[in-house]
Design an enzyme around this catalytic site. Structure first.
Site, PDB file in Angstrom:
ATOM      1  N   THR A  36       0.845  -1.192   0.000  1.00 28.27           N
ATOM      2  CA  THR A  36       0.000   0.000   0.000  1.00 28.27           C
ATOM      3  C   THR A  36       0.883   1.245   0.000  1.00 28.27           C
ATOM      4  O   THR A  36       1.774   1.377   0.835  1.00 28.27           O
ATOM      5  CB  THR A  36      -0.926  -0.024   1.230  1.00 28.27           C
ATOM      6  OG1 THR A  36      -1.879  -1.068   1.047  1.00 28.27           O
ATOM      7  CG2 THR A  36      -1.650   1.303   1.413  1.00 28.27           C
ATOM      8  N   HIS A 186      -7.008 -11.010  -1.098  1.00 27.82           N
ATOM      9  CA  HIS A 186      -6.384 -10.621   0.175  1.00 27.82           C
ATOM     10  C   HIS A 186      -7.226 -11.190   1.317  1.00 27.82           C
ATOM     11  O   HIS A 186      -8.287 -10.663   1.647  1.00 27.82           O
ATOM     12  CB  HIS A 186      -6.321  -9.094   0.250  1.00 27.82           C
ATOM     13  CG  HIS A 186      -5.397  -8.569   1.322  1.00 27.82           C
ATOM     14  ND1 HIS A 186      -4.898  -9.354   2.338  1.00 27.82           N
ATOM     15  CD2 HIS A 186      -4.885  -7.319   1.525  1.00 27.82           C
ATOM     16  CE1 HIS A 186      -4.124  -8.611   3.121  1.00 27.82           C
ATOM     17  NE2 HIS A 186      -4.101  -7.375   2.645  1.00 27.82           N
ATOM     18  N   ASN A 189      -3.960 -10.281   7.157  1.00 26.08           N
ATOM     19  CA  ASN A 189      -3.735  -8.989   7.833  1.00 26.08           C
ATOM     20  C   ASN A 189      -4.967  -8.350   8.456  1.00 26.08           C
ATOM     21  O   ASN A 189      -5.059  -7.122   8.552  1.00 26.08           O
ATOM     22  CB  ASN A 189      -3.047  -8.008   6.879  1.00 26.08           C
ATOM     23  CG  ASN A 189      -1.622  -8.457   6.563  1.00 26.08           C
ATOM     24  OD1 ASN A 189      -1.093  -9.327   7.249  1.00 26.08           O
ATOM     25  ND2 ASN A 189      -1.021  -7.876   5.545  1.00 26.08           N
ATOM     26  N   TYR A 191      -8.136  -8.083   7.514  1.00 28.30           N
ATOM     27  CA  TYR A 191      -9.192  -7.447   6.710  1.00 28.30           C
ATOM     28  C   TYR A 191     -10.394  -8.393   6.593  1.00 28.30           C
ATOM     29  O   TYR A 191     -10.433  -9.436   7.248  1.00 28.30           O
ATOM     30  CB  TYR A 191      -8.624  -6.998   5.364  1.00 28.30           C
ATOM     31  CG  TYR A 191      -7.512  -5.976   5.566  1.00 28.30           C
ATOM     32  CD1 TYR A 191      -7.791  -4.736   6.147  1.00 28.30           C
ATOM     33  CD2 TYR A 191      -6.191  -6.288   5.280  1.00 28.30           C
ATOM     34  CE1 TYR A 191      -6.777  -3.824   6.399  1.00 28.30           C
ATOM     35  CE2 TYR A 191      -5.167  -5.375   5.521  1.00 28.30           C
ATOM     36  CZ  TYR A 191      -5.468  -4.138   6.088  1.00 28.30           C
ATOM     37  OH  TYR A 191      -4.466  -3.239   6.345  1.00 28.30           O
ATOM     38  N   ASN A 246      -3.705  -5.299  12.832  1.00 30.70           N
ATOM     39  CA  ASN A 246      -5.113  -4.902  12.785  1.00 30.70           C
ATOM     40  C   ASN A 246      -5.942  -5.614  13.849  1.00 30.70           C
ATOM     41  O   ASN A 246      -7.118  -5.933  13.644  1.00 30.70           O
ATOM     42  CB  ASN A 246      -5.692  -5.082  11.371  1.00 30.70           C
ATOM     43  CG  ASN A 246      -5.124  -4.049  10.409  1.00 30.70           C
ATOM     44  OD1 ASN A 246      -4.979  -2.872  10.773  1.00 30.70           O
ATOM     45  ND2 ASN A 246      -4.778  -4.471   9.208  1.00 30.70           N
TER      46      ASN A 246
HETATM   47  C1  8OZ Z   1       0.185  -1.225   5.429  1.00 32.06           C
HETATM   48  C2  8OZ Z   1      -0.520  -0.044   5.348  1.00 32.06           C
HETATM   49  C3  8OZ Z   1      -1.763  -0.027   4.779  1.00 32.06           C
HETATM   50  C4  8OZ Z   1      -2.329  -1.182   4.315  1.00 32.06           C
HETATM   51  C5  8OZ Z   1      -1.936  -4.919   4.521  1.00 32.06           C
HETATM   52  C6  8OZ Z   1      -2.994  -3.620   2.816  1.00 32.06           C
HETATM   53  O1  8OZ Z   1      -1.484  -4.951   5.666  1.00 32.06           O
HETATM   54  C7  8OZ Z   1      -2.222  -3.632   3.880  1.00 32.06           C
HETATM   55  C8  8OZ Z   1      -1.632  -2.392   4.401  1.00 32.06           C
HETATM   56  C9  8OZ Z   1      -0.372  -2.382   4.966  1.00 32.06           C
HETATM   57  O2  8OZ Z   1      -2.198  -5.952   3.907  1.00 32.06           O
END
Ligand code: 8OZ
Length: 466
Positions: A36, A186, A189, A191, A246
């Protein structure tokens, strides 16, 4: 006249061996990880010429995985990230894919729905982000006005899930329309898809929560929809079984990710891409059997997280992984493949310029300076397709070559050299320019490593693509 040059050859041919990714030929095993950078066009989320330059600079990677890309307006959680749900965004991505392909590269697009890692200011109508359950993550969202605390998301109704799977399907189709070679789902992480997988965020009591099969259900439905839309051989998936980024975790990660990978193995996917350890953090002394996970997948395996050149060689040579993805090293070293080839020092990342802004800290990282001596002036490394004829001793001699769409007829072979594993040809093109082609005779891989256009005095990769 054939000379033997004292060329410093790579001790790591396995990193540079081509790889057949379910029918897509990758020039080497060095993958650019999804990164990103928050530099899409403000307002539209469409990639632009600067983004195309950034990716083209890194096209010597065996495969580029694009930065995470929003599949829908509600999938967005970070300022200035690109999308793949409007015509303008598709056209913007076409700039990127043409630039990458023009330099002989390959690119998959990473498809992203952030779920609860968002903020009302990034959502359509200022609404709450959505998630499997109304569980508030600890952390901050990167919004257009700075970092703001994450909020308690709205739990998705079961009747909304087919629509989100459909958003993934459409995004995959759009990625192919934009010229991508494939997509990466994805599911890492913390999400949306990861939020369904792990019990730290999934508290549902319906068919999409509770038991492991229930928690796998939505990610597998998305994988099935995307694979059905563009063909499984063009679909990879990214997982981070024990990453805590996260604010997500699971009470028993092997109990979730072993069955997941076993199920994914049935699809015939392009690859599984695994972040080992904590994303961007420690990767050792963490109790998870990644080798065991790998054995459950009958297909290409991509490993990631804090790999060095030496670790990558070991993982490839040991048969654990087929491909290694590098993140931060690729931000700071557009010519990472060539640096690995020479075992050269790497530039450091400018951590202040990772997200947002322009060319600074993005397209201005220096490539290695050219060295003197024909075989050592490899200031570029562009895989090319070469057509040969049999020379006077029966050896293959270039007749013409192609990079991307461009065809160069060879009007004269001005010189050639032999090295233990490579042959070098200095040729004059019908366009009047001088090119140096390198043939890796073991891998049967050709690369254009040097270019000189005498009259204008320009040389290097910029001149070639102009
Ligand atoms: C760092 C900053 C913003 C997004 C991820 C898409 O961790 C990200 C991400 C990483 O997969």
């Amino acid at each position: 006249m054939i000379q033997h040059l004292p060329v410093q050859l790579s001790d790591s041919p396995i990193l540079f061996a081509p790889f057949d990714l379910r029918g897509l030929r990758l020039a080497n095993r060095v993958v650019m990880a999804p990164l990103t950078r928050s530099r899409a066009t403000h307002g539209t989320g469409a990639p632009n010429a600067l983004n195309a330059t950034y990716y083209a600079q890194r096209a010597a990677a065996g495969l580029i995985i694009s930065e995470a890309t929003n599949i829908s307006p509600t999938g967005k959680g970070y300022a200035w990230t690109p999308g793949i749900f409007t015509a303008e965004q598709i056209a913007g991505w076409r700039l990127v894919t043409d630039a990458v392909h023009g330099r002989g590269g390959k690119i998959f697009m990473q498809l992203w729905h952030v779920g609860r890692i968002s903020h009302p200011s990034l959502q359509p109508g200022g609404k709450l982000p959505v998630a499997p359950s109304a569980v508030r993550p600890v952390g901050r969202a990167f919004t257009e006005t700075g970092y703001q605390d994450l909020v308690t998301p709205r739990a998705l109704g079961i009747e909304e899930l087919p629509g989100i799977a459909e958003d993934y399907r459409r995004a995959a189709r759009n990625a192919i329309t934009a010229g991508c070679d494939g997509v990466e789902i994805h599911a890492a992480n913390g999400y949306l898809l990861d939020q369904f997988l792990r019990d730290g965020a999934n508290r549902r009591t319906d068919a999409y929560g509770g038991s492991v099969p229930n928690r796998l259900r939505f990610p597998l439905e998305v994988a099935a929809a995307v694979a059905d839309e563009i063909g499984p051989a063009r679909v990879g998936i990214r997982l981070s079984p024990i990453s805590t980024v996260n604010d997500l975790g699971d009470s028993n990660p092997e109990a979730v990710f072993f069955p997941l990978v076993r199920e994914l193995s049935r699809f015939g996917l392009a690859y599984v891409h695994v972040i080992e350890g904590i994303t961007q953090g420690p990767r050792d002394n963490i109790p998870f059997d990644f080798a065991g996970l790998r054995r459950l997948f009958d297909g290409p395996w991509m490993a990631n997280n804090g790999y060095t050149r030496e670790m990558a060689i070991r993982a490839l040579a040991g048969g654990y992984a087929d491909l290694i993805a590098f993140g931060r090293p690729f931000i700071a070293n557009p010519d990472l493949v060539e640096r690995f080839r020479r075992n050269a020092a790497l530039n450091d990342v400018d951590s202040e310029r990772l997200f947002g802004g322009g060319a600074e800290g993005y397209t201005d990282y220096p490539a290695l300076a050219a060295r003197s001596g024909a075989a050592e002036t490899a200031d570029i490394s562009i895989p090319v397709r070469v057509e040969c004829y049999a020379g006077h001793r029966g050896e293959e001699t270039p007749r013409r070559f192609y990079f991307g769409e461009r065809e160069i007829m060879v009007s004269e072979v001005a010189d050639q050299w032999l090295a233990p594993d490579h042959r070098y040809f200095k040729v004059k093109g019908a366009d009047g320019a001088i090119y140096i082609l390198r043939h890796d005779v073991n891998a049967d891989l050709w690369e254009l490593i040097m270019f000189e256009r005498g009259a204008q005095g320009t040389r290097g990769a910029e001149a070639i693509t102009r």
